[in-house]
Design an enzyme around this catalytic site. Structure first.
Site, PDB file in Angstrom:
ATOM      1  CB  SER A  83      -6.661   9.577   8.331  1.00  0.00           C
ATOM      2  OG  SER A  83      -7.970   9.529   7.801  1.00  0.00           O
ATOM      3  N   GLY A 141       0.784  -1.226   0.000  1.00  0.00           N
ATOM      4  CA  GLY A 141       0.000   0.000   0.000  1.00  0.00           C
ATOM      5  C   GLY A 141       0.811   1.269   0.000  1.00  0.00           C
ATOM      6  CE1 TYR A 188      -7.146   4.588  10.200  1.00  0.00           C
ATOM      7  CE2 TYR A 188      -9.032   5.940   9.605  1.00  0.00           C
ATOM      8  CZ  TYR A 188      -7.738   5.512   9.371  1.00  0.00           C
ATOM      9  OH  TYR A 188      -7.036   6.006   8.307  1.00  0.00           O
TER      10      TYR A 188
END
Length: 282
Positions: A143, A14, A167
């Site tokens: 993120s 990734g 997360y």
């Protein structure tokens, strides 16, 4: 041999792998930190093929295991007395909520605590590069999900914690860590940043259950490629400091540009608290 040395966690696939290849093409020597030996060796070969002229090394560690991280940090420092760039890239959306022996949610431990231990364990090598060139960098992958993070959930064993909220907490911690790291290393030639790669088409979240997992599966064909998602990390690792901007040390970047953050928990006080709270794991 390369012009600089970069250490990248989660470099076997990734974003991490795409970032490693891009930096190899820019003549960086690479140190890949991976959990799985077979996948790590495959990534090592792939990155080496991107530029046979640079050195590509592989170290194994489990970021959810504090002692594993301490040992790998010692081994890397021994092999690399100067490190120009550290990219704390590894992270994952938990399939289900688990807790490590320390009573901390596992993905939070791996994403934040493990990287905190690693960064501090590599500090002598980072400071050596900073002293020699005035330019060592630590980049932590955050993120836009940081918006849903809450520091009140950090380090707590909550029975009702969902994988998605876990997360979000991870990503908020990554952002706060970069913010405080910039202060902790002031005057050493080290700068720190957090980065949002965008929605990237990888196997990230592929085992997430329920509605969130279904939504990720449906959205995946429309997401960025890993190469596109890696661009901000590559920019922060390789662009001249003047292009990044001295005032952006400790800042949050997306699309290779500084961005304003929107979360009431992003304060100097919360960042300092997180640093002190995490020091017990060193």
């Amino acid at each position: 041999m390369g012009i600089k040395t970069a250490v990248i966690t989660g470099a076997n696939s990734g974003l991490g792998l795409a970032t490693a290849k891009a930096l190899a093409q820019r003549s960086f020597d690479l140190v890949l930190v991976c959990r799985n030996a077979d996948r790590g060796k495959q990534a090592q070969t792939s990155v080496q093929q991107a530029n046979p002229a640079v050195k590509v090394d592989l170290f194994l560690a489990d970021l959810a295991d504090a002692e594993s991280v301490r040992q790998v940090a010692k081994a890397i420092c021994s092999a690399y007395p100067k490190i120009d760039v550290l990219i704390n890239n590894a992270g994952y959306t938990p399939k289900s909520i688990e807790f490590v022996e320390e009573g901390v949610e596992k993905s939070f431990f791996a994403s934040h605590v493990g990287h905190f231990i690693l960064t501090n364990g590599l500090m002598d090598s980072l400071k050596a590069a900073g002293a020699a060139t005035g330019d060592a960098r630590v980049i932590s992958l955050s993120s836009a999900a940081y918006i849903g993070g809450r520091t009140a959930r950090f380090f707590r064993k909550l029975d009702n914690l969902s994988p998605m909220l876990a997360y979000c907490d991870d990503k908020l911690a990554n952002l706060l860590f970069a913010k405080e790291l910039a202060k902790q290393t002031a005057g050493t030639g080290i700068t720190a940043y957090s980065a949002h790669p965008g929605a990237v088409r990888t196997n990230f979240g592929s085992d997430t259950l329920g509605f969130v997992g279904q939504a990720l599966a449906l959205a995946r064909p429309f997401m960025r490629t890993p190469e596109k998602g890696a661009q901000t990390s590559v920019f922060l690792a390789s662009a001249p400091l003047k292009s990044i901007g001295a005032s952006n040390n400790g800042g949050y970047f997306a699309d290779s540009a500084p961005k304003r953050t929107r979360n009431r928990d992003i304060t100097d006080e919360k960042a300092a608290w997180l640093w002190e709270r995490t020091r017990q794991y060193l």
